[in-house]
Design an enzyme around this catalytic site. Structure first.
Site, PDB file in Angstrom:
ATOM      1  N   CYS A 112       1.000  -1.689   0.161  1.00  0.00           N
ATOM      2  CA  CYS A 112       0.078  -0.166  -0.212  1.00  0.00           C
ATOM      3  C   CYS A 112       0.890   1.049   0.492  1.00  0.00           C
ATOM      4  O   CYS A 112       0.518   2.051  -0.180  1.00  0.00           O
ATOM      5  CB  CYS A 112      -0.778  -0.424   1.240  1.00  0.00           C
ATOM      6  SG  CYS A 112      -2.196  -1.312   1.109  1.00  0.00           S
ATOM      7  N   HIS A 254      -3.129   6.929   3.177  1.00  0.00           N
ATOM      8  CA  HIS A 254      -3.705   6.011   2.623  1.00  0.00           C
ATOM      9  C   HIS A 254      -5.340   5.265   3.344  1.00  0.00           C
ATOM     10  O   HIS A 254      -5.745   5.062   4.465  1.00  0.00           O
ATOM     11  CB  HIS A 254      -2.455   5.251   2.754  1.00  0.00           C
ATOM     12  CG  HIS A 254      -3.555   3.143   2.769  1.00  0.00           C
ATOM     13  ND1 HIS A 254      -3.601   3.134   1.142  1.00  0.00           N
ATOM     14  CD2 HIS A 254      -3.726   2.085   3.228  1.00  0.00           C
ATOM     15  CE1 HIS A 254      -4.536   1.818   1.613  1.00  0.00           C
ATOM     16  NE2 HIS A 254      -3.715   1.299   1.936  1.00  0.00           N
ATOM     17  N   ASN A 284     -10.106   0.005   0.322  1.00  0.00           N
ATOM     18  CA  ASN A 284      -8.442   0.160  -0.361  1.00  0.00           C
ATOM     19  C   ASN A 284      -8.516  -0.425  -1.470  1.00  0.00           C
ATOM     20  O   ASN A 284      -8.409  -1.591  -1.995  1.00  0.00           O
ATOM     21  CB  ASN A 284      -8.220  -0.828   0.952  1.00  0.00           C
ATOM     22  CG  ASN A 284      -6.715  -0.537   1.309  1.00  0.00           C
ATOM     23  OD1 ASN A 284      -5.862  -0.935   0.307  1.00  0.00           O
ATOM     24  ND2 ASN A 284      -6.172  -1.413   2.465  1.00  0.00           N
TER      25      ASN A 284
END
Length: 327
Positions: A112, A254, A284
């Site tokens: 990520c 994020h 996500n």
């Protein structure tokens, strides 16, 4: 040398999967997902929407935003953990799709945090080669690596791509990359993994794939590490640049979980009005999360000239990062 983000773009698949649809085949509910994650829906890539295809669409939009053309691009750096395949890199496919005639292309694997790791790599390259025009892409087809029987992971993720054009020459509306810090702790690497298919856990011809082929995560531990690490590295970059959290106009974290984002804002003593959130629409999207959010924030006029913007991420590895931008 001042280095600038001169264009941004985001692209997501058309297919929307809502929580109501998921609860038809997973033992969960819309209320449970929303209350614990903030996610209402996510995008699902189609059969012809690989990592490179999504990345190329986002890159086209970033180039259009920058006023530059594909034949001016000298480097393509793509952050992902869901590439088209092992060889060639997805960045090489992006180069081919866009018709970029030549130049370096490579993937960066930092889960990520992939986009920010790629961004810092681009910054280093522009320092060495001031004439460079670099496409920095975060693109993921995370749903290709989800076990749809594991409700602890399958409700969290979605597919998409975001991109930025990085050069040494500013343009109207561009943002200078003031500073970037990257960090990590491999002693905690087993908290978030996809082992299957690698050289340590190779696939064998004719054998079915097992659970290790898909995302496996210890959610509670990841939550704690994510909040602590993103808050810490955000504070490091502020201190290093003589800033206070109140000096930041917008934080783009994020998009992993609304509770993580809210906890981060609390630790930084920032109101949620200063924190950009779009997790409810996309879930996500791993390395695509921050560039999608940054492109949306710019499109909505949330980053006017004079804005100081903080990007911060956390992902498997474990890796975490922060970037400070001045628009």
């Amino acid at each position: 040398m001042p280095i600038h983000i001169v264009g941004t773009g985001a692209f997501v698949p058309e297919r929307v999967m809502t929580n109501l649809e998921i609860q038809q085949f997973v033992d969960t509910t819309d209320e449970w997902i929303v209350s614990r994650t903030g996610i209402q829906e996510r995008r699902i890539a189609g059969p012809d929407e690989s990592c490179s295809v999504l990345g190329a669409r986002a890159a086209e939009l970033a180039l259009a935003d920058s006023g530059l053309s594909a034949d001016q691009v000298t480097h393509v750096i793509l952050g992902t953990f869901t590439p088209d395949g092992y060889i060639p890199s997805s960045a090489a496919y992006v180069r081919r799709i866009l018709g970029i005639p030549h130049g370096m292309a490579m993937d960066v694997s930092a889960a990520c945090s992939g986009f920010l790791f790629a961004l810092e790599t681009a910054r280093a390259m522009v320092t060495l080669h001031p004439e460079a025009v670099i496409l920095v892409v975060g693109s993921e087809v995370v749903t290709s690596r989800l076990n749809w029987q594991d409700r602890g992971t399958c409700v969290l993720f979605g597919d998409g791509a975001g991109a930025a054009v990085v050069t040494s020459q500013p343009r109207p509306g561009s943002g200078m990359i003031v500073d970037v810090i990257l960090d990590g702790d491999s002693s905690q690497s087993e908290l978030l993994v996809v082992h299957g298919g690698g050289s340590a856990a190779p696939l064998k011809f004719g054998e079915p794939t097992g659970e290790d082929f898909f995302v496996q995560m210890q959610g509670r531990e990841i939550f704690k590490h994510a909040v602590r690490s993103m808050a810490s590295i955000a504070n490091q970059i502020l201190v290093r640049n003589g800033l206070h959290p109140s000096d930041i106009d917008l934080v783009i974290p994020h998009q992993a979980n609304i509770r993580i984002i809210e906890s981060l804002a609390k630790k930084m003593d920032l109101p949620m009005e200063k924190v950009f959130v779009n997790i409810e629409k996309y879930g996500n999207t791993s390395a695509a999360s921050i560039p999608i959010a940054m492109a949306e924030a710019r499109h909505k006029g949330l980053i006017p000239p004079g804005s100081k913007v903080m990007l911060t991420s956390f992902g498997g590895g474990l890796n975490w990062a922060a970037a400070l931008l001045q628009f």
